[in-house]
Design an enzyme around this catalytic site. Structure first.
Site, short mmCIF file in Angstrom:
data_model
loop_
_atom_site.label_atom_id
_atom_site.label_comp_id
_atom_site.label_asym_id
_atom_site.label_seq_id
_atom_site.Cartn_x
_atom_site.Cartn_y
_atom_site.Cartn_z
N HIS A 51 0.88 -1.16 0.00
CA HIS A 51 0.00 0.00 0.00
C HIS A 51 0.93 1.22 0.00
O HIS A 51 2.08 1.14 0.46
CB HIS A 51 -0.89 0.04 1.25
CG HIS A 51 -1.85 -1.10 1.33
ND1 HIS A 51 -1.94 -1.94 2.42
CD2 HIS A 51 -2.76 -1.55 0.44
CE1 HIS A 51 -2.87 -2.86 2.21
NE2 HIS A 51 -3.37 -2.64 1.01
N ASP A 54 2.43 1.77 3.24
CA ASP A 54 3.40 0.75 3.70
C ASP A 54 4.80 1.20 3.26
O ASP A 54 5.78 1.01 3.95
CB ASP A 54 3.11 -0.62 3.03
CG ASP A 54 1.80 -1.25 3.47
OD1 ASP A 54 1.44 -1.11 4.65
OD2 ASP A 54 1.13 -1.87 2.62
C1 XLS Z 1 -8.93 -6.37 0.53
C2 XLS Z 1 -8.04 -6.32 -0.62
C3 XLS Z 1 -6.70 -5.72 -0.28
C4 XLS Z 1 -6.04 -5.27 -1.55
C5 XLS Z 1 -4.83 -4.44 -1.31
O1 XLS Z 1 -9.91 -7.11 0.53
O2 XLS Z 1 -7.86 -7.62 -1.15
O3 XLS Z 1 -5.92 -6.70 0.33
O4 XLS Z 1 -5.68 -6.37 -2.28
O5 XLS Z 1 -5.19 -3.31 -0.66
#
Ligand code: XLS
Ligand code: MG
Length: 346
Positions: A51, A54
Site C-alpha cells: 500500500h 506501507d
Molecule cells: C482487501 C483487498 C486488499 C487489496 C490491497 O480485501 O484484497 O488486500 O488487495 O489493498
C-alpha cells in the site's frame, strides 16, 4: 498446455497481521516492517506488494519531495535484499476524507484528495521501479443506493483513472474488484465490470485487472472462470490467491484451505493461460487465523505457496489425453471421478 515455467511469489506487509477482528483485539503483538521484509526471501518469495503508506508511512503529512526521498530509500533496501516491488496500491479507505468513498465520494474535496493521493502513489511506484498500480475500490459503493448515482459513480471512477493515466505515460492500472465489504454493496464488483470500465478510459490498454479468489467467491463466481475471462483480454496483471468459506466477510484464508478443487482449477487456468510468463507474480493475499500463535505466524504464507506448487504438479500430471477422451464421449461422470481421484492420489 503452457511451457513449464516457474512462478514468482509475493505478499504484502499486511498479510502478516495481528489477528484483530471486529469482535476482538489482536492476539499477536505487531511485527516491524523490517522483520517482515527479512523473512520474505527465506520463505521462497520474490517480491513484496505495497500500500502507498506501507512504502511511505504517514504519507498524507509529507511533501511530494519527501515521499519520493523515502520511496527511493526503500528501493535501495529492496535492491540490497534482492526483493522486487510488485505493485503499489493507494490505501483509500482509512482517511476521514474517504468516509463516503474516494473517487466516487459525494464531496468534491474528498474526490480531489483521493486523486491527489493516487498520483503520489504513482510517484512511489516509479521510485520502486514498478509500473503497476492496484485499485481495490474499497469504499466506492454505498450503504444505501439512494445516497449515490451509479452512472455518475462510473463516470467519476473513469475520470479518476484518466487523471492517473495522464500523470504517467507508463503506469498500468489493475482494478481489483470486490462485490461488498467494507461497503454494503460496492461498485465494480467483478472482473467483467472492471474490464468494462477499462474500455471507457482514455487508454484502455493500460487498464487491466487483479483477481482475488475470495472476492470472486463473494460475488458467487468461480475464480478460475474469472482468471480465464481476464486472460482472454490479456489483462490479468496481478493475482491474489486465497480462499473463502461462503458468502460472509472476506476471510483471506490460505490458498486451497476451503476448497481444493476450486484451487486446482485456478491453477489449471493459470497454466493454460501462461500466467507469469510476462513477469506477473502470484501473490497470496492471506491472513493467519486469529488463533494462530506467534511461533506459527508465517505458516499461512508458507502453506499457501506449498499448496500452490503441489497443485501445479497436479495440473501438470493430470492426464489431459484421457480427460479429452471422456469429454469427446461426453462422459462427464467419469471425468468428475477422474479429477477427484487425481487430487486424492498422493
Ligand atoms: C482487501 C483487498 C486488499 C487489496 C490491497 O480485501 O484484497 O488486500 O488487495 O489493498
Ligand atoms: Mg487483495
Amino acid at each position: 498446455m503452457a511451457t513449464k515455467h516457474t512462478y514468482k511469489f509475493c505478499f504484502g506487509p499486511w498479510n502478516i497481521s495481528e489477528g484483530g477482528d471486529p469482535y476482538g483485539p489482536p492476539t499477536r503483538p505487531p511485527q516491524t516492517f523490517d522483520w517482515k521484509l527479512a523473512k520474505l526471501k527465506r520463505l521462497g518469495f520474490d517480491a513484496m506488494m505495497f500500500h502507498d503508506d506501507d512504502a511511505v508511512p504517514d504519507i498524507d503529512n509529507k511533501s511530494g519531495q519527501q515521499i519520493r526521498k523515502e520511496a527511493k530509500e526503500l528501493k535501495k533496501r529492496l535492491d540490497d535484499l534482492g526483493v522486487a516491488a510488485e505493485m503499489v496500491a493507494p490505501r483509500l479507505w482509512f482517511s476521514p476524507m474517504t468516509i463516503d468513498g474516494a473517487y466516487t465520494s459525494n464531496d468534491p474535496k474528498c474526490r480531489k484528495y483521493a486523486i491527489d493521493r493516487s498520483l503520489r502513489c504513482i510517484d512511489i511506484a516509479n521510485c520502486l521501479d514498478t509500473d503497476l498500480i492496484v485499485l481495490w475500490l474499497a469504499r466506492e459503493g454505498s450503504y444505501l443506493r439512494e445516497s449515490k448515482n451509479g452512472r455518475r459513480s462510473v463516470e467519476l471512477l473513469v475520470a479518476a483513472i484518466d487523471k492517473m493515466l495522464g500523470h504517467d505515460k507508463k503506469v498500468r492500472i489493475s482494478i481489483e474488484p470486490k462485490p461488498n465489504e467494507p461497503m454494503d454493496i460496492a461498485y465494480i464488483p467483478t472482473i467483467g465490470h472492471a474490464l468494462a470500465v477499462a474500455q471507457l478510459t482514455g487508454d484502455p490498454k493500460r487498464v487491466g485487472c487483479l483477481i482475488e479468489s475470495a472476492h470472486a467467491l463473494l460475488a458467487g463466481l468461480d475464480p478460475a472462470d474469472e482468471i480465464d475471462f481476464a486472460c482472454a483480454f490479456g489483462k490479468l496483471w496481478s493475482l491474489h490467491l486465497n480462499d473463502q468459506n461462503g458468502l460472509k466477510f472476506d476471510q483471506d484464508k490460505p490458498f486451497g484451505s476451503n476448497n481444493l478443487r476450486v484451487a486446482f482449477n485456478q491453477v489449471r487456468a493459470l497454466e493454460r493461460n501462461g500466467y507469469g510468463k510476462r513477469g506477473e507474480y502470484v501473490c497470496f493475499d492471506v491472513h493467519p487465523f486469529r488463533t494462530t500463535k506467534k511461533e506459527h505466524w508465517l505458516d499461512h504464507l508458507v502453506n499457501s505457496r506449498r499448496t500452490f506448487l503441489q497443485l501445479v504438479r497436479k495440473a501438470r500430471t493430470f492426464n489431459e489425453k484421457q480427460a479429452q477422451q471422456l469429454i469427446s464421449d461426453r462422459n462427464y461422470q467419469a471425468l468428475d471421478q477422474m479429477v477427484l481421484e487425481h487430487l486424492m492420489r498422493g
